[in-house]
Design a protein around this motif. Structure first.
Motif: not given
Length: 617
Positions: A262-268, A363-367
């Motif tokens: 799991l990776h989260r950033d900017g509320g997504q 996950a980080r790159e995809s987000l």
């Protein structure tokens, strides 16, 4: 209790009717829409937490303030409550739950078990066919690439049984060295059986052992001066090596696992899943669950795992980037579902930790890519608002198109785009049913499509609260089409939905489109305007989807025979009858005794077939 009240007081009122049983609760708003579904080891304790006036996150506080009623269902165990909770979330899609939005099944490779010369094929859905299944693979592309290479390595047939039976000479697959041509005796039964065994060993993770065996057989053939056979074995080894190198990650000590990060950033949030089977990477897929932004990582991960394995069999091992709130409970539920032990771990070192780190990086790159695309899409949607003077930025754009050949095989198609691009889960096809339509009547077809679409919307979401109503309709056509559609929409009581007609314009050329709106002059956009390119993409996608739907309908009709309508005649009996008589017309003319002579057709079924055609004619 005041039926119009909401919030803590409403929740407090339920406490006296609850006990310490495990179960599932639902929180509903004043319109009886489900806001949230949760499970509890002790319902009374859990609900009392919501009755407190303070100490909640912004998301939970808002949810409580909108709660007008609650529903409860007790269970025998907390494990049952967990399973029921996830099923209800997937079914009801509550506003305040973490929600997994993309939930398609994954393809497998099937080596059939109901034929002397088994076929290798891609399989999706319930595992009802007899044979050995290998998977899942992350996508159709991943399984197709593996199948292509396996055919070069093992020369297994991929044709249907009916094609196999009807061959009198080798097909192209044999010519390009992707099939051993058992259909015409180019390979013995024992040799083909060995090919099947080799393929199954490879798919079961014994690739190193099997390649060593192939190398030994190649050397032996070379020593015995059987150079053609040695070259064939060499080609098989090269093909297998290509499979392994193209898969990138091939762990040595992890035979079967799903790697979930799991990776989260900017509320997504983005969740990346890698499928490790037989010590091989069988592809990965990214998911973007709906989150509010204030959930803990463990809450998001637990919701994802619960929903992801709701209708899938879990592997023996789950490797996670974040722990779960109820790890023991989830492990017990997954083990119960699989009928064997399932282990859930968050690895800290070694190969397993490296797998999770790789998935987290993906996950980080995809987000990051997703957020960039979403920002661009947002600008384009704002551009639509400005270009067509809309009251609000459309969050859902619906584009309609029709396809037919001189009125035959008519279909309507609807595609949907929003802040995250094309939403293919929302695409819809409409088989045109109007019997009073003149062939090729595009106005009539559009009327039927829009009538069916908006009558359903009015029934399912009359208050326009669920995000299923379009903020803009794009119609393929000019002033006449727009006028006709506006009349249809007004008759349905939805004349306030914004609509624009898109016509090709001068010379029917891309870049010269003209746009028609009710009561406003025709307009055009500059040729280099990004909004114009966006509309062209939308219209082209609608046309592509309509044409594809039309071709599928036409192909199905071309392949149909009167036998399809005979009760009890499925694919197997249909194939047997066609092979015996040559055509459906000949089956219809056949005598009862001839029908009874067909292998696989019982006396009772022969009576049914004979009666059907004699009654018909």
């Amino acid at each position: 209790m005041n039926i119009n009240s909401t919030g803590h007081e409403v929740i407090q009122g339920y406490l006296r009717t609850l006990d310490g049983s495990p179960g599932v609760y639902r929180m509903l708003d004043s319109e009886s829409r489900v806001l949230y579904v949760g499970k509890a080891r002790n319902l009374k304790n859990r609900v009392s937490n919501y009755a407190r006036p303070a100490g909640h996150s912004a998301r939970i506080a808002t949810m409580i303030s909108h709660t007008a009623s609650m529903m409860f269902l007790t269970t025998q165990t907390e494990t049952e409550a967990l399973l029921l909770e996830q099923n209800l979330i997937k079914q009801l899609k509550p506003k305040y739950n973490v929600l997994l939005r993309d939930d398609k099944s994954f393809p497998n490779i099937l080596i059939s078990g109901d034929h002397d010369f088994p076929r290798i094929e891609k399989h999706r859905g319930a595992k009802k066919k007899k044979g050995n299944y290998y998977g899942p693979f992350a996508s159709a592309g991943a399984v197709n690439r593996t199948l292509n290479t396996l055919q070069r390595a093992f020369l297994l047939r991929n044709c249907s049984d009916s094609e196999y039976e009807s061959r009198t000479r080798p097909c192209l697959q044999y010519q390009i060295k992707r099939c051993a041509a058992p259909c015409v005796g180019k390979v013995s039964h024992d040799d083909y059986k060995q090919l099947v065994k080799d393929a199954e060993r490879f798919l079961s993770g014994k690739s190193t052992e099997m390649q060593a065996s192939l190398a030994e057989r190649m050397n032996k053939a070379s020593e015995e001066m059987e150079f053609e056979r040695a070259a064939a074995l060499r080609d098989r080894i090269k093909a297998l090596t290509q499979v392994q190198t193209s898969q990138g990650i091939n762990p040595q000590n992890t035979n079967e696992a799903d790697v979930i990060a799991l990776h989260r950033d900017g509320g997504q949030a983005c969740v990346q899943v890698f499928f490790i089977r037989a010590n091989q990477n069988w592809g990965n897929k990214d998911y973007y669950p709906r989150v509010s932004g204030d959930e803990d990582a463990s809450e998001v991960m637990q919701a994802f795992v619960g929903q992801f394995y709701g209708d899938r069999e879990p592997p023996r091992l789950l490797l996670l980037s974040h722990g779960l709130d109820d790890e023991d409970l989830v492990t017990e539920a997954l083990s119960e579902k699989a009928g064997r032990k399932v282990e859930v771990i968050v690895p800290q070192r070694g190969e397993k930790a490296e797998l999770v780190q790789g998935a987290a990086r993906n996950a980080r790159e995809s987000l990051g890519r997703k957020m960039s695309e979403t920002a661009t899409q947002g600008r384009l949607l704002r551009g639509l608002k400005e270009a067509f003077d809309l009251d609000a930025v459309p969050q859902r754009v619906e584009v309609y198109d029709n396809s037919h050949i001189q009125g035959a095989f008519a279909v309507g198609a609807m595609i949907v785009a929003g802040p995250e691009g094309f939403d293919k889960n929302q695409y819809r096809k409409f088989n045109i049913k109007g019997e009073d339509l003149t062939p090729g009547d595009d106005f009539g077809m559009m009327k039927e499509v829009l009538t069916r679409r908006f009558k359903r919307l009015l029934k399912e979401d009359p208050d326009r609260q669920l995000g299923t109503w379009p903020g803009l309709l794009l119609i393929d056509g000019g002033a006449g089409q727009v006028s006709a559609v506006r009349e249809i929409m007004t008759d349905l009581g939805v004349g306030d939905v914004p609509m624009v007609g898109v016509a090709k314009g001068v010379d029917r050329d891309h870049g010269k489109e003209e746009f028609y709106r009710t009561g406003k002059p025709v307009m055009a956009l500059p040729r280099n305007d990004p909004v114009l390119y966006f509309i062209q993409r939308l219209r082209d996608e609608a046309h592509r989807f309509a044409i594809g739907t039309h071709r599928a309908k036409r192909a199905k009709a071309i392949g149909a025979t009167p036998l399809d309508d005979v009760p009890g005649v499925g694919a197997t009996r249909k194939r047997a009858l066609l092979q015996h008589f040559g055509s459906a017309k000949a089956v219809g003319r056949a005598a009862l005794a001839d029908l009874k002579a067909v292998e696989g057709i019982s006396d009772a079924m022969a009576d049914t077939i004979y009666g059907y055609f004699n009654e018909k004619g």
